[in-house]
Design a protein around this motif. Structure first.
Motif, PDB file in Angstrom:
ATOM      1  N   PHE A 138     -80.914  20.554 -62.289  1.00 30.92           N
ATOM      2  CA  PHE A 138     -81.091  20.806 -60.857  1.00 30.92           C
ATOM      3  C   PHE A 138     -82.270  19.996 -60.320  1.00 30.92           C
ATOM      4  O   PHE A 138     -83.260  19.772 -61.022  1.00 30.92           O
ATOM      5  N   THR A 139     -82.161  19.569 -59.069  1.00 33.55           N
ATOM      6  CA  THR A 139     -83.297  18.976 -58.389  1.00 33.55           C
ATOM      7  C   THR A 139     -84.297  20.086 -58.055  1.00 33.55           C
ATOM      8  O   THR A 139     -83.937  21.269 -58.045  1.00 33.55           O
ATOM      9  N   VAL A 194     -80.262  24.919 -65.242  1.00 39.62           N
ATOM     10  CA  VAL A 194     -81.008  24.821 -63.981  1.00 39.62           C
ATOM     11  C   VAL A 194     -82.247  23.944 -64.166  1.00 39.62           C
ATOM     12  O   VAL A 194     -82.547  23.068 -63.348  1.00 39.62           O
ATOM     13  N   GLU A 217     -85.403  21.043 -55.280  1.00 39.45           N
ATOM     14  CA  GLU A 217     -84.919  21.804 -54.131  1.00 39.45           C
ATOM     15  C   GLU A 217     -83.814  22.766 -54.536  1.00 39.45           C
ATOM     16  O   GLU A 217     -83.814  23.951 -54.137  1.00 39.45           O
ATOM     17  N   ASP A 218     -82.854  22.278 -55.331  1.00 39.66           N
ATOM     18  CA  ASP A 218     -81.759  23.144 -55.795  1.00 39.66           C
ATOM     19  C   ASP A 218     -82.289  24.247 -56.718  1.00 39.66           C
ATOM     20  O   ASP A 218     -81.797  25.385 -56.685  1.00 39.66           O
ATOM     21  N   GLU A 219     -83.282  23.910 -57.531  1.00 37.01           N
ATOM     22  CA  GLU A 219     -83.865  24.907 -58.431  1.00 37.01           C
ATOM     23  C   GLU A 219     -84.545  26.024 -57.637  1.00 37.01           C
ATOM     24  O   GLU A 219     -84.377  27.214 -57.950  1.00 37.01           O
ATOM     25  N   ALA A 278     -83.826  26.888 -54.559  1.00 38.66           N
ATOM     26  CA  ALA A 278     -82.782  27.655 -53.873  1.00 38.66           C
ATOM     27  C   ALA A 278     -82.101  28.629 -54.836  1.00 38.66           C
ATOM     28  O   ALA A 278     -81.753  29.757 -54.456  1.00 38.66           O
ATOM     29  N   PHE A 279     -81.911  28.215 -56.088  1.00 39.26           N
ATOM     30  CA  PHE A 279     -81.281  29.084 -57.087  1.00 39.26           C
ATOM     31  C   PHE A 279     -82.121  30.341 -57.318  1.00 39.26           C
ATOM     32  O   PHE A 279     -81.597  31.455 -57.333  1.00 39.26           O
ATOM     33  N   LYS A 325     -82.182  33.083 -54.615  1.00 40.19           N
ATOM     34  CA  LYS A 325     -80.994  33.929 -54.508  1.00 40.19           C
ATOM     35  C   LYS A 325     -81.065  35.155 -55.423  1.00 40.19           C
ATOM     36  O   LYS A 325     -80.248  36.065 -55.293  1.00 40.19           O
TER      37      LYS A 325
END
Length: 414
Positions: free
Chosen positions: A336-337, A332, A339-341, A343-344, A347
């Motif tokens: 991950f970008t 991660v 933004e993706d980080e 979002a991860f 969750k």
């Protein structure tokens, strides 16, 4: 060297600004434009008329490319695929490589070492047969040249490792964006540039021997890393500024004299070969500093974070689950970008997310301080190696010119 320092000075700031205001992908655009500009300007470069046609050792060049390329590729993939145990499966066109429980990284590094070994054998063979070769064997048998290059590589590893770790550490811990991070690290490059110019343009500062100047520079680099180690416990831009400035002064002194040491061992006809060995190996040092110590920081951070969160929650993980969680966290962070980080992590369960926020600073500080201790050891190792170098150097160029003037040079000694 001056233009390299200036390039690093403005490159970091401009790339940080682009990444902060636009996207990090745009940061590659100036490099493309620079390549186009070089192709345009090179047409006006004057080339002297060739007296003889020189043959090129294509086989040696290919072996060197494969050896260095595979080795650096292995180092760069270590964070994603693991240094030994595989974190991810590496597959090409559906074929898993290697076909057993081992990371692709040691395989690539081993293959690179094999190609480099074949390259050395090939160079000796071509030299013995009187054919053109990339490197003369005699150059690599000279103690001053080899030690000088090794000291320069260690310095490249140390400075690249420190800067890369700071660029990874500062944004999440100090809450700065990429441009602000570049400004926070700016004192190192600025101090390096000022020191370099002060020595180059002041004759009084150039009186010391190259070895003494390099040694003073390495002492200051080591002192700067030690100060960083102390300041990083409560990191702020002002607390790390003096340490970076001390490191910058040390690197500036180092850069003014380090190339004099290995090049003093090269004869006039070997200057191009010496440069061909020295410069690429500095790039190798930079790559190793970023790859090895960037991976080390992320690994220590991930281990401390997973263990700290599970401990605070009063839970335990079996070894397989723990390692899977560490591997996932490393993936991660590295792939991950932002933004993706984000979002991860959103969750994750609320209690886990709360513990992560509490454990992140201590985990990051533990990782970077361990990296700094190892980098400090490498800088001291480089300092010890300089003790094996002579205090003064006699330029082979001047020596051979004097001998030629006296009519006493009859051949080249390897």
């Amino acid at each position: 060297m001056l233009f390299s320092i200036v390039g690093g000075l403005f490159g970091a700031l401009s790339a940080g600004l682009i990444a902060a205001k636009l996207t990090w992908r745009i940061a590659f655009l100036p490099q493309v434009l620079m390549v186009l500009a070089v192709f345009f300007l090179i047409r006006s470069v004057y080339y002297p008329q060739r007296v003889t046609e020189l043959l090129i050792d294509w086989v040696g060049g290919l072996l060197a490319l494969m050896g260095s390329g595979l080795t650096l590729l292995g180092v760069s993939l270590a964070g994603q695929y693991g240094w030994w145990a595989p974190k991810e499966i590496f597959a090409v066109a559906g074929f898993v490589l290697p076909p057993f429980s081992l990371s692709i990284v040691p395989v690539l590094i081993a293959a690179g070492m094999v190609f480099l070994g074949i390259f050395v054998f090939w160079q000796r063979r071509t030299t013995r047969l009187g054919r053109p070769s990339l490197i003369r064997a005699g150059l690599l048998r000279r103690k001053v040249f080899v030690l000088g290059v090794l000291v320069a590589i260690l310095h490249s590893i140390v400075t690249a490792g420190v800067q890369f770790n700071l660029y990874q550490f500062i944004p999440p811990i100090m809450g700065l964006n990429t441009f602000q991070t570049a400004l926070a690290v700016f004192p190192y490059t600025l101090a390096c540039l000022i020191t370099f110019l002060a020595v180059v343009f002041n004759a009084n500062l150039r009186t010391a021997s190259p070895r003494t100047t390099v040694q003073i520079g390495l002492v200051l680099v080591a002192l700067g890393i030690f100060l960083l180690y102390q300041a990083i416990a409560q990191p702020t831009a002002l607390r790390i500024l003096p340490a970076l400035a001390v490191m910058g002064v040390g690197s500036g002194l180092f850069f003014t004299s380090i190339s004099t040491i290995p090049f003093s061992a090269a004869k006039p006809q070997e200057k191009a070969e010496a440069s061909g060995v020295y410069n690429p190996l500095q790039n190798v040092g930079n790559s190793l500093g970023r790859g090895v110590f960037g991976t080390l920081l992320i690994s220590i951070f991930s281990i401390r974070l997973v263990d700290g969160v599970t401990y605070n929650l009063g839970q335990t993980l079996d070894p397989v689950t723990r390692q899977a969680a560490i591997n996932k966290l490393e993936a991660v962070i590295q792939t991950f970008t932002p933004e993706d980080e984000q979002a991860f992590f959103q969750k994750l369960p609320a209690n886990v997310l709360t513990e992560i926020k509490q454990v992140v600073p201590a985990s990051a500080i533990a990782g970077i301080r361990l990296s700094f201790l190892i980098l400090l050891s490498l800088s001291l190792m480089a300092l010890v190696l300089t003790l094996l170098l002579p205090q003064r150097y006699v330029s082979p160029t001047l020596t051979e010119k004097n001998m030629i003037a006296r009519g006493r040079v009859e051949g080249v000694e390897e």
